[in-house]
Motif scaffolding. Structure first.
Motif, PDB file in Angstrom:
ATOM      1  N   VAL A  48       0.810   2.386 -10.050  1.00 12.59           N
ATOM      2  CA  VAL A  48       1.658   3.503  -9.645  1.00 12.59           C
ATOM      3  C   VAL A  48       0.724   4.599  -9.112  1.00 12.59           C
ATOM      4  O   VAL A  48      -0.392   4.774  -9.607  1.00 12.59           O
ATOM      5  CB  VAL A  48       2.541   4.006 -10.818  1.00 12.59           C
ATOM      6  N   THR A  49       1.140   5.290  -8.085  1.00 13.52           N
ATOM      7  CA  THR A  49       0.293   6.300  -7.444  1.00 13.52           C
ATOM      8  C   THR A  49       0.304   7.609  -8.209  1.00 13.52           C
ATOM      9  O   THR A  49      -0.706   8.308  -8.279  1.00 13.52           O
ATOM     10  CB  THR A  49       0.774   6.543  -5.993  1.00 13.52           C
ATOM     11  N   GLY A  50       1.463   7.951  -8.781  1.00  7.94           N
ATOM     12  CA  GLY A  50       1.594   9.188  -9.527  1.00  7.94           C
ATOM     13  C   GLY A  50       2.744   9.090 -10.504  1.00  7.94           C
ATOM     14  O   GLY A  50       3.597   8.205 -10.390  1.00  7.94           O
ATOM     15  N   PHE A  51       2.768   9.999 -11.480  1.00  9.65           N
ATOM     16  CA  PHE A  51       3.811   9.987 -12.510  1.00  9.65           C
ATOM     17  C   PHE A  51       4.165  11.421 -12.851  1.00  9.65           C
ATOM     18  O   PHE A  51       3.282  12.242 -13.077  1.00  9.65           O
ATOM     19  CB  PHE A  51       3.294   9.247 -13.760  1.00  9.65           C
ATOM     20  N   MET A  52       5.464  11.714 -12.864  1.00  8.07           N
ATOM     21  CA  MET A  52       5.946  13.043 -13.264  1.00  8.07           C
ATOM     22  C   MET A  52       6.940  12.881 -14.401  1.00  8.07           C
ATOM     23  O   MET A  52       7.834  12.044 -14.331  1.00  8.07           O
ATOM     24  CB  MET A  52       6.652  13.765 -12.104  1.00  8.07           C
ATOM     25  N   VAL A  53       6.772  13.703 -15.427  1.00  6.77           N
ATOM     26  CA  VAL A  53       7.667  13.671 -16.574  1.00  6.77           C
ATOM     27  C   VAL A  53       8.785  14.684 -16.359  1.00  6.77           C
ATOM     28  O   VAL A  53       8.537  15.840 -16.008  1.00  6.77           O
ATOM     29  CB  VAL A  53       6.898  13.983 -17.876  1.00  6.77           C
ATOM     30  N   LYS A  54      10.034  14.227 -16.545  1.00  7.62           N
ATOM     31  CA  LYS A  54      11.198  15.117 -16.475  1.00  7.62           C
ATOM     32  C   LYS A  54      11.249  15.951 -17.741  1.00  7.62           C
ATOM     33  O   LYS A  54      10.940  15.440 -18.811  1.00  7.62           O
ATOM     34  CB  LYS A  54      12.495  14.306 -16.386  1.00  7.62           C
ATOM     35  N   PRO A  55      11.666  17.181 -17.677  1.00  6.00           N
ATOM     36  CA  PRO A  55      11.958  17.928 -16.455  1.00  6.00           C
ATOM     37  C   PRO A  55      10.662  18.428 -15.835  1.00  6.00           C
ATOM     38  O   PRO A  55       9.702  18.740 -16.528  1.00  6.00           O
ATOM     39  CB  PRO A  55      12.815  19.090 -16.947  1.00  6.00           C
TER      40      PRO A  55
ATOM     41  N   ASN B  83       0.799  -1.228   0.000  1.00 14.30           N
ATOM     42  CA  ASN B  83       0.000   0.000   0.000  1.00 14.30           C
ATOM     43  C   ASN B  83       0.832   1.279   0.000  1.00 14.30           C
ATOM     44  O   ASN B  83       0.282   2.381   0.088  1.00 14.30           O
ATOM     45  CB  ASN B  83      -0.940   0.003   1.208  1.00 14.30           C
ATOM     46  N   LEU B  84       2.142   1.133  -0.108  1.00 12.78           N
ATOM     47  CA  LEU B  84       3.029   2.298  -0.120  1.00 12.78           C
ATOM     48  C   LEU B  84       2.800   3.122  -1.393  1.00 12.78           C
ATOM     49  O   LEU B  84       2.872   2.598  -2.501  1.00 12.78           O
ATOM     50  CB  LEU B  84       4.493   1.837  -0.075  1.00 12.78           C
ATOM     51  N   PRO B  85       2.534   4.426  -1.259  1.00 15.92           N
ATOM     52  CA  PRO B  85       2.409   5.272  -2.447  1.00 15.92           C
ATOM     53  C   PRO B  85       3.745   5.346  -3.194  1.00 15.92           C
ATOM     54  O   PRO B  85       4.798   5.495  -2.571  1.00 15.92           O
ATOM     55  CB  PRO B  85       2.028   6.640  -1.881  1.00 15.92           C
ATOM     56  N   VAL B  86       3.667   5.227  -4.521  1.00 16.80           N
ATOM     57  CA  VAL B  86       4.866   5.270  -5.362  1.00 16.80           C
ATOM     58  C   VAL B  86       4.673   6.346  -6.429  1.00 16.80           C
ATOM     59  O   VAL B  86       3.745   6.277  -7.233  1.00 16.80           O
ATOM     60  CB  VAL B  86       5.143   3.910  -6.034  1.00 16.80           C
ATOM     61  N   LEU B  87       5.570   7.329  -6.402  1.00 14.59           N
ATOM     62  CA  LEU B  87       5.585   8.394  -7.405  1.00 14.59           C
ATOM     63  C   LEU B  87       6.718   8.101  -8.371  1.00 14.59           C
ATOM     64  O   LEU B  87       7.881   8.067  -7.977  1.00 14.59           O
ATOM     65  CB  LEU B  87       5.778   9.750  -6.728  1.00 14.59           C
ATOM     66  N   MET B  88       6.385   7.840  -9.629  1.00 20.45           N
ATOM     67  CA  MET B  88       7.372   7.502 -10.653  1.00 20.45           C
ATOM     68  C   MET B  88       7.788   8.774 -11.381  1.00 20.45           C
ATOM     69  O   MET B  88       6.955   9.623 -11.695  1.00 20.45           O
ATOM     70  CB  MET B  88       6.757   6.513 -11.645  1.00 20.45           C
TER      71      MET B  88
ATOM     72  N   ASP C  97       7.899   9.140 -22.533  1.00 18.60           N
ATOM     73  CA  ASP C  97       6.659   9.710 -23.062  1.00 18.60           C
ATOM     74  C   ASP C  97       5.869   8.687 -23.868  1.00 18.60           C
ATOM     75  O   ASP C  97       4.907   9.014 -24.532  1.00 18.60           O
ATOM     76  CB  ASP C  97       6.937  10.970 -23.882  1.00 18.60           C
ATOM     77  N   ASP C  98       6.277   7.416 -23.779  1.00 21.79           N
ATOM     78  CA  ASP C  98       5.579   6.326 -24.445  1.00 21.79           C
ATOM     79  C   ASP C  98       4.275   6.041 -23.692  1.00 21.79           C
ATOM     80  O   ASP C  98       4.289   5.570 -22.561  1.00 21.79           O
ATOM     81  CB  ASP C  98       6.480   5.086 -24.467  1.00 21.79           C
ATOM     82  N   LYS C  99       3.153   6.348 -24.335  1.00 25.05           N
ATOM     83  CA  LYS C  99       1.858   6.206 -23.671  1.00 25.05           C
ATOM     84  C   LYS C  99       1.589   4.766 -23.228  1.00 25.05           C
ATOM     85  O   LYS C  99       1.026   4.543 -22.157  1.00 25.05           O
ATOM     86  CB  LYS C  99       0.741   6.714 -24.577  1.00 25.05           C
ATOM     87  N   ALA C 100       2.015   3.801 -24.002  1.00 20.41           N
ATOM     88  CA  ALA C 100       1.800   2.391 -23.634  1.00 20.41           C
ATOM     89  C   ALA C 100       2.559   2.052 -22.358  1.00 20.41           C
ATOM     90  O   ALA C 100       2.040   1.348 -21.480  1.00 20.41           O
ATOM     91  CB  ALA C 100       2.232   1.469 -24.775  1.00 20.41           C
TER      92      ALA C 100
END
Length: 125
Positions: free
Chosen positions: A98-105, A75-80, A85-88
Protein backbone atom coordinates in the motif's frame (compact mmCIF):
# COMPACT_ATOMS: atom_id res chain seq x y z
CA UNK A 1 -4.00 13.98 -11.37
CA UNK A 2 -6.90 11.59 -12.06
CA UNK A 3 -8.19 10.06 -8.80
CA UNK A 4 -10.64 7.24 -8.07
CA UNK A 5 -12.31 7.26 -4.63
CA UNK A 6 -13.83 3.99 -3.37
CA UNK A 7 -16.05 3.67 -0.32
CA UNK A 8 -19.30 1.80 0.28
CA UNK A 9 -20.66 4.71 2.35
CA UNK A 10 -22.00 7.56 0.16
CA UNK A 11 -21.40 10.12 2.92
CA UNK A 12 -17.71 9.20 3.17
CA UNK A 13 -17.32 9.36 -0.61
CA UNK A 14 -18.90 12.83 -0.61
CA UNK A 15 -16.59 14.06 2.16
CA UNK A 16 -13.54 12.74 0.30
CA UNK A 17 -14.71 14.19 -3.03
CA UNK A 18 -15.29 17.58 -1.39
CA UNK A 19 -11.85 17.52 0.27
CA UNK A 20 -10.15 16.60 -3.02
CA UNK A 21 -11.98 19.33 -4.91
CA UNK A 22 -11.07 21.91 -2.25
CA UNK A 23 -7.40 20.88 -2.68
CA UNK A 24 -7.62 21.54 -6.42
CA UNK A 25 -8.11 17.97 -7.66
CA UNK A 26 -10.92 18.47 -10.13
CA UNK A 27 -13.39 15.79 -11.16
CA UNK A 28 -12.32 12.80 -9.09
CA UNK A 29 -14.28 9.65 -9.94
CA UNK A 30 -16.06 7.51 -7.39
CA UNK A 31 -16.99 3.87 -6.96
CA UNK A 32 -19.27 2.36 -4.31
CA UNK A 33 -17.44 -0.96 -3.99
CA UNK A 34 -14.21 -2.74 -4.85
CA UNK A 35 -15.80 -4.65 -7.73
CA UNK A 36 -17.00 -1.44 -9.42
CA UNK A 37 -13.60 0.17 -8.74
CA UNK A 38 -11.71 -2.70 -10.37
CA UNK A 39 -13.86 -2.41 -13.50
CA UNK A 40 -13.26 1.36 -13.63
CA UNK A 41 -9.51 0.93 -13.07
CA UNK A 42 -9.30 -1.48 -15.99
CA UNK A 43 -11.27 0.83 -18.32
CA UNK A 44 -9.69 4.20 -17.42
CA UNK A 45 -6.28 5.59 -16.57
CA UNK A 46 -5.93 6.80 -12.98
CA UNK A 47 -3.00 8.36 -11.18
CA UNK A 48 -4.22 7.44 -7.69
CA UNK A 49 -6.66 5.07 -6.01
CA UNK A 50 -8.07 6.10 -2.62
CA UNK A 51 -10.00 3.24 -1.07
CA UNK A 52 -11.68 2.32 2.18
CA UNK A 53 -10.41 -0.85 3.82
CA UNK A 54 -13.69 -2.31 5.09
CA UNK A 55 -16.24 -2.86 2.31
CA UNK A 56 -18.51 -5.77 1.40
CA UNK A 57 -17.81 -8.17 -1.50
CA UNK A 58 -14.30 -6.93 -2.40
CA UNK A 59 -12.67 -5.06 0.47
CA UNK A 60 -9.78 -2.63 0.24
CA UNK A 61 -7.13 -5.25 1.01
CA UNK A 62 -8.49 -7.57 -1.70
CA UNK A 63 -8.71 -4.65 -4.14
CA UNK A 64 -5.09 -3.74 -3.36
CA UNK A 65 -4.05 -7.33 -4.00
CA UNK A 66 -5.83 -7.38 -7.37
CA UNK A 67 -4.29 -4.02 -8.36
CA UNK A 68 -0.78 -5.18 -7.42
CA UNK A 69 -1.34 -8.44 -9.34
CA UNK A 70 -2.46 -6.71 -12.55
CA UNK A 71 0.31 -5.84 -15.07
CA UNK A 72 -1.45 -2.63 -16.15
CA UNK A 73 -2.26 -1.45 -12.60
CA UNK A 74 0.61 -2.81 -10.48
CA UNK A 75 2.37 0.56 -10.10
CA UNK A 76 -0.75 2.57 -9.32
CA UNK A 77 -0.40 4.42 -5.99
CA UNK A 78 -3.02 3.24 -3.48
CA UNK A 79 -4.00 5.31 -0.45
CA UNK A 80 -5.93 3.19 2.07
CA UNK A 81 -8.41 4.83 4.44
CA UNK A 82 -9.80 3.09 7.52
CA UNK A 83 -10.73 3.31 11.16
CA UNK A 84 -8.59 0.16 11.58
CA UNK A 85 -6.05 0.41 14.38
CA UNK A 86 -4.91 -3.23 14.42
CA UNK A 87 -1.14 -2.97 13.93
CA UNK A 88 -0.92 -6.47 12.42
CA UNK A 89 -3.55 -5.58 9.81
CA UNK A 90 -1.74 -2.34 8.95
CA UNK A 91 1.61 -4.17 8.71
CA UNK A 92 0.00 -6.66 6.33
CA UNK A 93 -1.20 -3.78 4.12
CA UNK A 94 2.33 -2.39 4.07
CA UNK A 95 3.60 -5.84 3.06
CA UNK A 96 1.03 -5.80 0.23
CA UNK A 97 2.63 -2.54 -0.97
CA UNK A 98 0.00 0.00 0.00
CA UNK A 99 1.37 3.46 -0.84
CA UNK A 100 -0.17 5.28 2.10
CA UNK A 101 -2.60 4.82 4.99
CA UNK A 102 -4.90 7.30 6.72
CA UNK A 103 -6.84 6.57 9.88
CA UNK A 104 -10.42 7.88 10.10
CA UNK A 105 -11.30 10.46 11.11
CA UNK A 106 -8.72 12.54 9.27
CA UNK A 107 -8.68 16.21 8.34
CA UNK A 108 -7.92 18.15 5.18
CA UNK A 109 -4.32 18.77 6.26
CA UNK A 110 -3.65 15.04 6.71
CA UNK A 111 -5.06 14.31 3.26
CA UNK A 112 -3.02 17.13 1.76
CA UNK A 113 0.20 15.77 3.30
CA UNK A 114 -0.49 12.25 1.99
CA UNK A 115 -1.28 13.53 -1.50
CA UNK A 116 1.85 15.70 -1.57
CA UNK A 117 4.00 12.74 -0.51
CA UNK A 118 2.41 10.43 -3.08
CA UNK A 119 2.57 13.09 -5.82
CA UNK A 120 6.27 13.61 -5.03
CA UNK A 121 6.88 9.87 -5.30
CA UNK A 122 5.09 9.73 -8.67
CA UNK A 123 7.27 12.51 -10.08
CA UNK A 124 10.52 10.91 -8.90
CA UNK A 125 9.60 7.44 -10.16
Amino acid sequence: MKILVVDDMPSMRQVMMHMLTSLGYNNPDEANCGIQALKMLRLNDYDLLITDLHMPNLNGEQLLSKVRGDKKLCNLPVLMVSSEDDKAKIMNLIACKVTGFMVKPFDLNTLKKQLSRIHGNIQTA
